[in-house]
Design an enzyme around this catalytic site. Structure first.
Site, PDB file in Angstrom:
ATOM      1  N   HIS A 111       1.074  -1.133   0.431  1.00 60.98           N
ATOM      2  CA  HIS A 111       0.214  -0.456  -0.250  1.00 60.98           C
ATOM      3  C   HIS A 111       0.771   0.984  -0.274  1.00 60.98           C
ATOM      4  CE1 HIS A 111      -3.648   1.958   1.441  1.00 60.98           C
ATOM      5  NE2 HIS A 111      -3.177   3.429   1.496  1.00 60.98           N
ATOM      6  N   HIS A 125       1.528   5.602  -1.538  1.00 58.31           N
ATOM      7  CA  HIS A 125       1.202   6.690  -2.339  1.00 58.31           C
ATOM      8  C   HIS A 125       2.782   6.846  -3.099  1.00 58.31           C
ATOM      9  CE1 HIS A 125      -2.879   6.541  -0.186  1.00 58.31           C
ATOM     10  NE2 HIS A 125      -2.350   5.898   0.470  1.00 58.31           N
ATOM     11  N   LYS A 176      -9.438  -0.512  -5.777  1.00 58.04           N
ATOM     12  CA  LYS A 176      -9.830   0.305  -4.505  1.00 58.04           C
ATOM     13  C   LYS A 176     -10.622   0.882  -4.323  1.00 58.04           C
ATOM     14  CE  LYS A 176      -7.715   2.470  -0.854  1.00 58.04           C
ATOM     15  NZ  LYS A 176      -6.908   2.017   0.201  1.00 58.04           N
ATOM     16  N   HIS A 225     -10.724   0.741   2.267  1.00 55.97           N
ATOM     17  CA  HIS A 225     -10.623   1.445   3.138  1.00 55.97           C
ATOM     18  C   HIS A 225     -10.929   1.507   4.233  1.00 55.97           C
ATOM     19  CE1 HIS A 225      -8.667   5.908   4.583  1.00 55.97           C
ATOM     20  NE2 HIS A 225      -9.869   5.319   4.934  1.00 55.97           N
ATOM     21  N   HIS A 260      -4.592  -0.572   6.081  1.00 57.73           N
ATOM     22  CA  HIS A 260      -4.253  -0.266   6.894  1.00 57.73           C
ATOM     23  C   HIS A 260      -5.145  -0.327   8.381  1.00 57.73           C
ATOM     24  CE1 HIS A 260      -6.843   2.671   5.208  1.00 57.73           C
ATOM     25  NE2 HIS A 260      -5.898   3.288   4.921  1.00 57.73           N
ATOM     26  N   ASP A 283       1.398   2.572   4.148  1.00 54.01           N
ATOM     27  CA  ASP A 283       0.891   3.662   3.520  1.00 54.01           C
ATOM     28  C   ASP A 283       1.493   4.996   3.754  1.00 54.01           C
ATOM     29  OD1 ASP A 283      -1.995   5.420   3.089  1.00 54.01           O
ATOM     30  OD2 ASP A 283      -2.626   4.738   5.407  1.00 54.01           O
TER      31      ASP A 283
HETATM   32  C1  NCD Z   1      -3.471   8.927   2.137  1.00 51.37           C
HETATM   33  C2  NCD Z   1      -3.281  10.387   1.314  1.00 51.37           C
HETATM   34  O1  NCD Z   1      -3.061  10.924   1.672  1.00 51.37           O
HETATM   35  O2  NCD Z   1      -3.132   9.513   0.119  1.00 51.37           O
HETATM   36  N1  NCD Z   1      -3.636   9.155   3.266  1.00 51.37           N
HETATM   37  C3  NCD Z   1      -3.488   8.689   4.918  1.00 51.37           C
HETATM   38  O3  NCD Z   1      -3.957   9.502   6.026  1.00 51.37           O
HETATM   39  N2  NCD Z   1      -3.367   7.469   5.197  1.00 51.37           N
HETATM   40  C4  NCD Z   1      -4.792   8.275   1.789  1.00 51.37           C
HETATM   41  C5  NCD Z   1      -5.298   7.046   2.369  1.00 51.37           C
HETATM   42  O4  NCD Z   1      -4.455   6.372   2.798  1.00 51.37           O
HETATM   43  O5  NCD Z   1      -5.962   7.163   3.233  1.00 51.37           O
HETATM   44 ZN    ZN Z   2      -2.851   5.049   1.796  1.00 49.05          ZN
END
Ligand code: NCD
Ligand code: ZN
Length: 353
Positions: free
Chosen positions: A15, A17, A101, A138, A176, A249
């Site tokens: 996971h 970003h 997702k 999520h 998560h 995450d």
């Molecule tokens: C994530 C993001 O910033 O894209 N933020 C987070 O707090 N984890 C989005 C997510 O996975 O919830």
């Molecule tokens: Zn995330």
């Protein structure tokens, strides 16, 4: 003290970003340094909703990687109420897309295009069950009447469990998980159900965010819960149980958007995750199960081979040297502060060992 060393298969991040543009350019190298593969979150603006979007985004990620990097982005599609099941199935069949997702609309960063009414996505989910394509969830309700610390537990009871009963055979990753309720529910399911756990949720509880001053760099969603939940997550992560694996995450936001009257949710851990995890597993006397969590259980769920390359984690006498923040073309990004001194550093062994 002499160095202590453990050698494990190269880890994956289930996971992640990576963002886009200047932020992508700045952060990709940090995940590629330690991880072989990562499930790439599709919550861009606009989101990655079609096979064509995923192919184009994959190209941009590959272009942002340093020369010689062998990092493999595993792409996901962002489920909307108008997702085209045929397009999705074709993207999965070609190997372009590894998962889909589900963001409840409004649950987190860039989730406005997410799902408002689950009824509208049931046909797509049924198709996914048929072809074995995992749904990454999520797991938080967005009802303003539900306390933010209860949103995961309420989601499991009112959305996830009914959904899994309605679409039997759907392969689900609870993304998560942050509560003992999440851990218990994951354990109650069959092989079609798994859960990722982040690095930071193993290290902080809600006091870290709120006691003695508000610390925006510890704010993420789902928000860290009370200590007993952190303990449940640690027990799950170090158990070796196949259902639990690492999804960092890691979610970079620029300093100015975090240190703000309405700060963004997300913690950037790509740089020091492996050092943090070795620390946690050492504290739990479970270093022998770190490899299961970071390198074996994820591939097993996603039906992919484990990585052949190895890395070593070496515990030295001096603290690991990593920057408190990194520079990106989109502004500086603060690296997760685990609140403890880290001594475990990563040594890359490539194909040796
Ligand atoms: C994530 C993001 O910033 O894209 N933020 C987070 O707090 N984890 C989005 C997510 O996975 O919830
Ligand atoms: Zn995330």
């Amino acid at each position: 003290m002499t160095d202590t060393r453990i050698t494990i298969r190269r880890p994956d991040d289930w996971h992640l970003h990576l963002r886009d543009g200047a932020m992508l350019e700045g952060v990709a190298v940090h995940s590629a340094a330690h991880f072989a593969r990562a499930i790439i979150m599709p919550n861009l603006v606009p989101p990655v909703v079609s096979g064509a979007d995923a192919a184009a985004y994959r190209e941009r990620i590959m272009a942002a990687l340093p020369d010689g990097a062998t990092f493999e982005p595993l792409m996901t599609l962002y489920l909307t109420e108008t997702t085209d099941a045929d397009d999705l199935a074709a993207a999965a069949a070609s190997g372009l897309v590894t998962a889909v997702k589900l963001y409840p609309a409004g649950a987190t960063t860039n989730s406005d295009s997410g799902v408002r009414n689950i009824d509208n996505v049931i046909p797509v989910l049924e198709r996914m069950a048929e072809i074995g394509l995992p749904l990454c969830v999520h797991g938080e309700v967005t009802d303003p009447d539900v306390d933010i610390f209860d949103r995961e537990a309420v989601f499991i009871e009112t959305v996830l469990d009914p959904l899994r009963r309605r679409v039997p055979g759907l392969r689900v990753v609870m993304e998560h998980v942050t509560t003992g309720d999440g851990v218990d529910y994951a354990l109650s399911g069959n092989d079609d159900l798994a859960a990722t756990i982040t690095t930071h949720h193993l290290m902080i509880n809600r006091n870290h965010i709120l006691a003695g001053g508000i610390r925006p760099h510890y704010y993420c969603l789902p928000v860290a819960k009370r200590e007993r939940h952190r303990q449940a997550l640690r027990a799950a992560a170090v158990s070796g149980e196949q259902k639990f694996f690492l999804g960092t995450d890691s979610a970079p936001h620029s300093v100015e958007t975090k240190e703000n009257a309405c700060g963004c949710a997300g913690i950037f851990t790509a740089t020091n995750t492996m050092s943090c995890l070795a620390h946690v597993f050492e504290q739990e006397s479970a270093l022998d199960r770190l490899e299961a969590f970071t390198s074996l259980n994820g591939p097993a769920f996603y039906r992919l081979p484990a990585n052949e390359e190895r890395i070593s984690l070496v515990r030295g006498d001096s603290p690991v040297d990593y920057p408190p923040s990194i520079e990106t073309g989109a502004g500086p990004v603060v690296v997760f502060d685990p609140g403890v001194t880290l001594y475990w550093r990563v040594e890359d062994l490539g194909e040796r060992a």
